[in-house]
Design an enzyme around this catalytic site. Structure first.
Site, PDB file in Angstrom:
ATOM      1  N   HIS A 104       1.169 -53.213  27.952  1.00  0.00           N
ATOM      2  CA  HIS A 104       0.013 -54.049  27.650  1.00  0.00           C
ATOM      3  C   HIS A 104       0.387 -55.260  26.791  1.00  0.00           C
ATOM      4  CE1 HIS A 104      -0.241 -51.444  23.928  1.00  0.00           C
ATOM      5  NE2 HIS A 104      -0.594 -52.605  23.383  1.00  0.00           N
ATOM      6  N   ASP A 134       2.625 -47.249  30.104  1.00  0.00           N
ATOM      7  CA  ASP A 134       2.493 -48.301  29.097  1.00  0.00           C
ATOM      8  C   ASP A 134       3.845 -48.643  28.476  1.00  0.00           C
ATOM      9  OD1 ASP A 134       1.200 -50.262  27.682  1.00  0.00           O
ATOM     10  OD2 ASP A 134       0.510 -48.933  26.068  1.00  0.00           O
ATOM     11  N   GLY A 208      -0.617 -55.285  16.779  1.00  0.00           N
ATOM     12  CA  GLY A 208       0.642 -55.998  16.592  1.00  0.00           C
ATOM     13  C   GLY A 208       1.812 -55.049  16.440  1.00  0.00           C
ATOM     14  N   SER A 210       2.098 -52.527  18.360  1.00  0.00           N
ATOM     15  CA  SER A 210       2.354 -52.021  19.704  1.00  0.00           C
ATOM     16  C   SER A 210       3.747 -52.425  20.176  1.00  0.00           C
ATOM     17  CB  SER A 210       1.315 -52.562  20.679  1.00  0.00           C
ATOM     18  OG  SER A 210       0.036 -52.034  20.409  1.00  0.00           O
ATOM     19  N   LEU A 229      -6.101 -44.004  17.076  1.00  0.00           N
ATOM     20  CA  LEU A 229      -7.446 -43.464  17.232  1.00  0.00           C
ATOM     21  C   LEU A 229      -8.275 -43.994  16.078  1.00  0.00           C
ATOM     22  CD1 LEU A 229      -9.438 -41.596  18.685  1.00  0.00           C
ATOM     23  CD2 LEU A 229      -8.598 -39.724  17.292  1.00  0.00           C
ATOM     24  N   GLY A 267       2.870 -33.141  44.105  1.00  0.00           N
ATOM     25  CA  GLY A 267       2.184 -32.735  45.322  1.00  0.00           C
ATOM     26  C   GLY A 267       1.407 -31.451  45.164  1.00  0.00           C
TER      27      GLY A 267
END
Length: 462
Positions: A104, A134, A208, A210, A229, A267
């Site tokens: 992101h 991510d 920031g 991240s 969170l 699967g």
């Protein structure tokens, strides 16, 4: 600054004398005055600031393509893409300048600049990126002999370990915060994260951070900080990091020249075993994943795993959700062999499963409808295990997948990702069947589509 550290060390009082120095009560005033300074000096140079530019396409509605409504919504061709700036962090993983960050932060970027702690700046490009995980790997241009962090084996991390979070929160510059590992195996809907598998920490993580580093007391990378969170947007002591083992799997695929992260295909479908389910099937305690369905071509089916089996561990590591299973398989990688521990009828078994990619059988048969069709530009694909995996569909999904509705299809109501189930009460499974039905030029059409969990009937006249 050191009172919290002293408190944590004192709480560990009754430990055996032979345990590691970091896990015992301080033995001298010099040990009480220990700080993170040497650790930060060693680890911080490998954490970088990332500045990314993203060209965001303007939002458009199907009505903008209609000449009548264009007067109200404007001409979509006249609207220009908007430039968005993204600020985040990254971690150098190798001396030649391979960097890991969050998808992101850089996944859709058209221009990426990387700034080191010594103020040097480099241009970087994306090597491999995956939105679901991510994670994204970058490569610095002309990088050589750069500082980097070694990876910590994720299964050796324990709750209670001291960790540091290093990043660029709020764009104020490189910042270090301390905390502990608060939890492991945070997966599924934990903290509203959706699917995934995370290390939880109380080290403050803010916007920031991240893509920044979560490191242990030896300067090894424990994980990549990815989310928090919070109800207010600030750090409340519940942060999440992507484990280093998954970063290592990304590194391996990037070194092999892949640009898209390939996960092994399961699967099958499973359900976590809670207390009620455990009692109903005769298990002593809840835990594991019960197999509820499987594709005939699934590697688990080929290994002899049956519906009703309870999978308890992969390569000796417990699994209690589908997210944990996917994580374990991703870390092992394509072509690897996973030892699956399971319970069947009260007996414990261990079966080897050779991990594979989702098969391209039957062929995709991708097709774009031409000008003679009722819906020119409509792009379709036949379903197979690889298509369903690539598009996040259930492995037993039915119908024909819409890859692109085209301008006319969008006006009718089709969307990318819809599944066409039937046309005028006739089921369709191949793009050619959709093409033939739309070229028949009937007076009216009823097309039944699957959109997520909903079934929708679209009716229109020619």
């Amino acid at each position: 600054m050191f009172r919290p550290l002293l408190l944590i060390l004192c709480l560990a009082g009754p430990l055996a004398a032979e345990e590691a120095p970091l896990q015992r009560v301080p033995q001298s005033q010099a040990e009480v005055q220990l700080s993170f300074v040497p650790l930060v000096k060693r680890a911080a140079p490998a954490v970088v600031n990332i500045y990314a530019r993203i060209m965001a396409e303007p939002r458009r509605t199907p009505l903008q393509s209609d000449p009548f409504f264009r007067r109200f919504f404007g001409d979509p061709e006249a609207e220009k893409p908007r430039v968005q700036n993204s600020l985040g962090s990254g971690v150098i993983l190798s001396p030649d300048g391979i960097i890991v960050s969050n998808y992101h932060v850089v996944g859709m970027a058209t221009e990426i600049r990387v700034a080191l702690s010594d103020r040097r700046e480099f241009t970087a490009s994306v090597l491999l990126a995956d939105e679901d995980a991510d994670l994204a790997l970058l490569k610095i241009e002309d990088g050589d002999d750069l500082p980097y962090l070694p990876l910590r084996e994720s299964d050796s991390v324990e709750v209670g370990e001291l960790v540091l979070a290093i990043g660029n929160p709020f764009g104020v510059g490189q910042t270090v915060s301390s905390g502990i590992v608060s939890g492991l195996a945070r997966s599924g809907g934990a903290g509203g994260l959706g699917h995934g598998y995370y290390v939880q920490t109380d080290a403050p993580i803010n916007p920031g951070n991240s893509g920044g580093a979560l490191v242990d007391t030896e300067g090894r990378l424990v994980g990549i900080n990815t989310s928090i969170l919070s109800r207010s947007g600030g750090s409340n002591g519940i942060g999440f990091a992507i484990p280093a083992d998954l970063v290592a799997a990304f590194m391996e695929q990037a070194r092999a020249g892949r640009h898209v992260f390939e996960r092994p295909w399961a699967g099958m479908r499973g359900q976590p075993v809670d207390a009620d389910l455990a009692a109903s099937i005769g298990l002593e305690r809840p835990g594991g994943l019960i197999v509820s369905d499987r594709h005939p071509s699934s590697p688990f089916a080929q290994a002899g795993i049956e519906v009703g089996d309870v999978i308890t561990a992969v390569n000796g590591q417990p699994v209690n959700s589908a997210s944990e299973m996917i994580y374990r398989m991703s870390v092992i990688g394509l072509g690897g062999t996973a030892t699956i521990d399971l319970v069947r009828g009260g007996a414990e078994l261990a079966l080897p499963v050779v991990l594979m990619a989702a098969p391209e059988d039957p062929p995709r048969e991708e097709m774009q409808l031409g000008g003679s069709s009722l819906l020119p530009g409509l792009t379709l694909s036949r379903l197979n295990p690889a298509v369903t995996a690539d598009n996040g569909l259930a492995y037993d999904a039915e119908g024909v997948l819409i890859l692109d509705p085209g301008s006319t299809g969008a006006r009718v109501g089709f969307r990318k990702g819809d599944l066409i189930l039937s046309i005028n009460n006739s089921p369709v499974t191949r793009p050619a069947e959709v093409r033939d039905s739309l070229e028949a030029r009937q007076r009216g059409y009823e097309v039944v589509i699957q959109r997520g969990a909903r079934r929708i009937a679209l009716r229109f006249r020619v």
